[in-house]
Design a protein around this motif. Structure first.
Motif, short mmCIF file in Angstrom:
data_model
loop_
_atom_site.label_atom_id
_atom_site.label_comp_id
_atom_site.label_asym_id
_atom_site.label_seq_id
_atom_site.Cartn_x
_atom_site.Cartn_y
_atom_site.Cartn_z
N ALA A 104 0.84 -1.19 0.00
CA ALA A 104 0.00 0.00 0.00
C ALA A 104 0.88 1.24 0.00
N PHE A 105 1.93 1.22 0.82
CA PHE A 105 2.78 2.41 0.87
C PHE A 105 3.60 2.58 -0.40
N VAL A 106 4.23 1.50 -0.85
CA VAL A 106 5.10 1.60 -2.03
C VAL A 106 4.29 2.07 -3.25
N PHE A 107 3.11 1.49 -3.46
CA PHE A 107 2.32 1.90 -4.62
C PHE A 107 1.86 3.35 -4.48
N PHE A 121 -5.99 7.40 -12.21
CA PHE A 121 -6.27 6.13 -12.88
C PHE A 121 -5.62 4.97 -12.12
N MET A 122 -4.35 5.13 -11.75
CA MET A 122 -3.67 4.05 -11.04
C MET A 122 -4.27 3.84 -9.64
N THR A 123 -4.70 4.93 -9.00
CA THR A 123 -5.37 4.79 -7.71
C THR A 123 -6.59 3.89 -7.86
N LEU A 124 -7.35 4.14 -8.91
CA LEU A 124 -8.54 3.34 -9.17
C LEU A 124 -8.16 1.87 -9.37
N ILE A 125 -7.14 1.63 -10.19
CA ILE A 125 -6.72 0.26 -10.49
C ILE A 125 -6.38 -0.50 -9.21
N PHE A 126 -5.63 0.15 -8.32
CA PHE A 126 -5.20 -0.55 -7.11
C PHE A 126 -6.28 -0.61 -6.04
N SER B 47 -3.36 -6.39 -10.51
CA SER B 47 -4.53 -5.85 -9.82
C SER B 47 -5.74 -5.77 -10.75
N ALA B 48 -5.49 -5.38 -12.00
CA ALA B 48 -6.62 -5.10 -12.89
C ALA B 48 -7.14 -6.34 -13.59
#
Lengths: 311, 301
Positions: A104-107, A121-126, B47-48
């Motif tokens: 969670a922290f690294v991403f 967008f990446m927030t949504l993906i993860f 993840s996706a």
């Protein structure tokens, strides 16, 4: 007259002052009342009740019977399945807790370097897996035991294995599957907290740091970023610890309830077994009390450790 | 209308993207950037992938569903799965609209009640000092440290004693008092300047008036956060041990029954998973920036 009044106020005891403060704060109590009543009814009182019931034999039909510490001695000395559940829970927590926290922290940290569009967008993906309802059942198809399961087909195609693996039935692989799926689900509230925390770090600190001789992004992370977002780190830890010790849904839905040889059994599934299947509420409460103690202790210990970050 | 003007700086900026020596952010190396990019791509795919498959399977005809290797996107997009789902539901002895209504009722009353009641409690906790305040807030923080499963057994006893078994309130009332919502709301309210409240008081506004007309409109981002956190919890509730009448069961229960079908239901199951997934995800997409804003105040000491 005025002087006399001051003297009286001065001489009033702490108890009188408390009463006066309470009267003055009447409106605050009224605002808090609805939440407080529900919170006590469904959270605080149940914890106390759970402790009380754990010393009894109680099946909901007959009145509870006091049996002292019998439930606890049974749990640790006679109930082999509980020991398996305890072991599995601790393995799952020790692996998924720290790993999911780090991920969670690294991403969050990597995403923070991106532009605003790509960042959301990446927030949504993860984040999406954790709010996607039962979409995690897709893993049932991925880890299906026949040759059509995606994981098996992939491994056979590339020659890693020759026969399909029974991912969800073979006790050897169950924990691995649960860990993978749980990690997939675990970028939740704490991940959002980290993203928000990183965005609110004072940017001028980085410039000042560069002048003061910070050479690379790792030093920057340790000396500036981490200390600046300590409160979010604390909050995220609480969230991850609590989730990682309460794993149950993923295990029940993927490897079954009960799972083969109890290989995917956790404390919470054990609790569900005694609470809602066998209706031995005394024993279920004893399990719940132990789980409560494990969760609170872990949280307090980890908080102590995290307070030292960057010092 | 704003016209796009080609200026010297914009040209410079454009070409700087192709220039490896362009001014970089402080303390960043090219190799590090590349490694991090690969890492993000790899885990982003991990993840996706299941989510994309869930979505695309819902639109695949049955023969494509069992195709190997599985295709990421359907070749012939079809709505058959959704049609089958609605037919299947039309044939059940409880009209589907009933399950849908139950979920809407539980979700909307639960989230609405939670936002209002948790905000009401958060306001004095964030802005005033009074006897009992710190003890109460400490209890709230401690309650974040254990999972709700711990209290499941006594909760069942309490709910049955109150007489709420087989009543949607058995799901709604405990959800309203979710402590995570109160915690986040209180932290968010703390950043509202005290001057606003003081000046309203001088104008003679009561605490309640201050709360509803000044505080509540200011904490809209936090509303959205509380809504999504509770929404995802209530949206997937299946009634558990509390609701046993078929006509009171929520949507998730009905969809789960369908999902337990055999292999020829694979398409319908995919459609079900897609519906359960798309609603909370859409809500998050729409409100993402405000939700993230709330979490910047989530910190714990």
């Amino acid at each position: 007259m005025a002087a006399a009044k001051t003297v009286v106020n001065y001489q009033s005891t702490w108890f009188q002052r408390l009463i006066r403060d309470i009267k003055k704060s009447k409106h605050y109590y009224i605002l808090m009342a609805p939440f407080a009543i529900l919170f006590f009814t469904f959270t605080i009182i149940p914890v106390i009740m759970s402790l009380g019931i754990s010393f009894t034999y109680f099946n909901l039909l007959e009145p509870p019977q006091f049996i002292g510490l019998d439930n606890y001695t049974k749990m640790f000395l006679e109930d082999d399945v509980f020991i398996i559940a305890l072991k599995n829970t601790l393995i799952l927590a020790v692996v998924t807790g720290p790993v999911s926290y780090l991920l969670a922290f690294v991403f969050a940290w990597l995403i923070n370097e991106l532009g605003p569009k790509l960042r959301s967008f990446m927030t949504l993906i993860f984040y999406a897996p954790s709010i996607s309802g039962n979409a995690f059942l897709m893993w049932l198809i991925i880890f299906s035991g026949d040759i059509h399961g995606y994981a098996n087909a992939f491994l056979i195609n590339f020659g890693f294995i020759s026969d399909p693996i029974l991912w969800l039935k073979d006790p050897q692989y169950m924990m691995l599957v649960i860990i993978i799926v749980q990690l997939w689900l675990s970028l939740g509230v704490s991940f959002l907290a980290f993203i928000a925390g990183l965005q609110s770090v004072d940017k001028t600190l980085y410039e000042a740091g560069a002048i003061d001789g910070i050479r690379n992004r790792w030093q920057e992370l340790w000396f500036i970023t981490l200390p600046s977002m300590k409160p979010q780190l604390m909050f995220g830890a609480v969230m991850q610890i609590t989730t990682s010790l309460a794993i149950a849904q993923v295990s029940m839905q993927l490897v079954g309830f009960p799972s083969v040889q109890y290989a995917g059994h956790t404390i919470v599934t054990h609790l569900i077994d005694y609470g809602t299947v066998r209706f031995d509420l005394g024993y279920a409460s004893a399990i719940a009390t132990i789980l409560f103690l494990i969760m609170i202790t872990t949280n307090l210990v980890v908080r102590k450790i995290l307070r030292r970050v960057g010092e | 209308m704003k016209k796009f003007k080609i200026s010297k700086t914009s040209i410079k900026k454009f070409f700087s993207y192709f220039n490896p020596k362009r001014t970089r952010k402080l303390n960043r190396s090219m190799g590090g950037d590349l490694a991090l990019f690969v890492l993000l791509l790899l885990f982003g795919t991990f993840s996706a992938y299941p989510l994309i498959m869930t979505a695309s399977n819902a639109f695949k005809p049955l023969d494509e569903l069992f195709l190997f290797p599985p295709k990421l996107l359907p070749r012939n997009i079809t709505f058959d799965n959704f049609r089958d789902l609605s037919e299947l539901i039309g044939n059940s002895w409880i009209p589907f609209s009933r399950y849908f209504f139950n979920t809407i009722l539980i979700t909307s009353l639960g989230t609405l009640g939670h936002v209002i009641i948790a905000s009401m409690a958060a306001f004095p906790l964030a802005k005033y000092r009074f006897p009992g305040r710190s003890i109460f807030f400490t209890l709230v923080v401690y309650s974040l440290m254990f999972a709700p499963q711990v209290t499941a057994t006594p909760n069942y006893i309490i709910i049955s004693k109150i007489g709420l078994i087989d009543n949607p309130s058995a799901i709604i009332l405990p959800a309203i008092a979710s402590s995570l919502g109160l915690y986040l709301m209180k932290q968010f309210m703390q950043q509202i300047p005290d001057d606003l409240i003081e000046s309203a008081k001088i104008d003679g506004a009561s605490e309640y008036r201050i709360f509803f007309t000044i505080i509540m409109p200011l904490v809209k981002p936090a509303w959205l956060t509380l809504i999504i956190l509770l929404f995802q919890r209530l949206w997937i509730t299946d009634g558990g041990a509390f609701i046993f009448s078929e006509e009171l069961k929520p949507l998730s229960y009905a969809l789960r029954q369908i999902a337990q079908g055999t292999i020829e239901r694979a398409g319908t199951i995919a459609a079900v998973s897609f519906i359960m997934m798309i609603v909370p995800v859409t809500f998050f997409i729409v409100s993402q920036s405000r939700i993230v804003e709330t979490f910047s105040h989530s910190g714990m000491k």
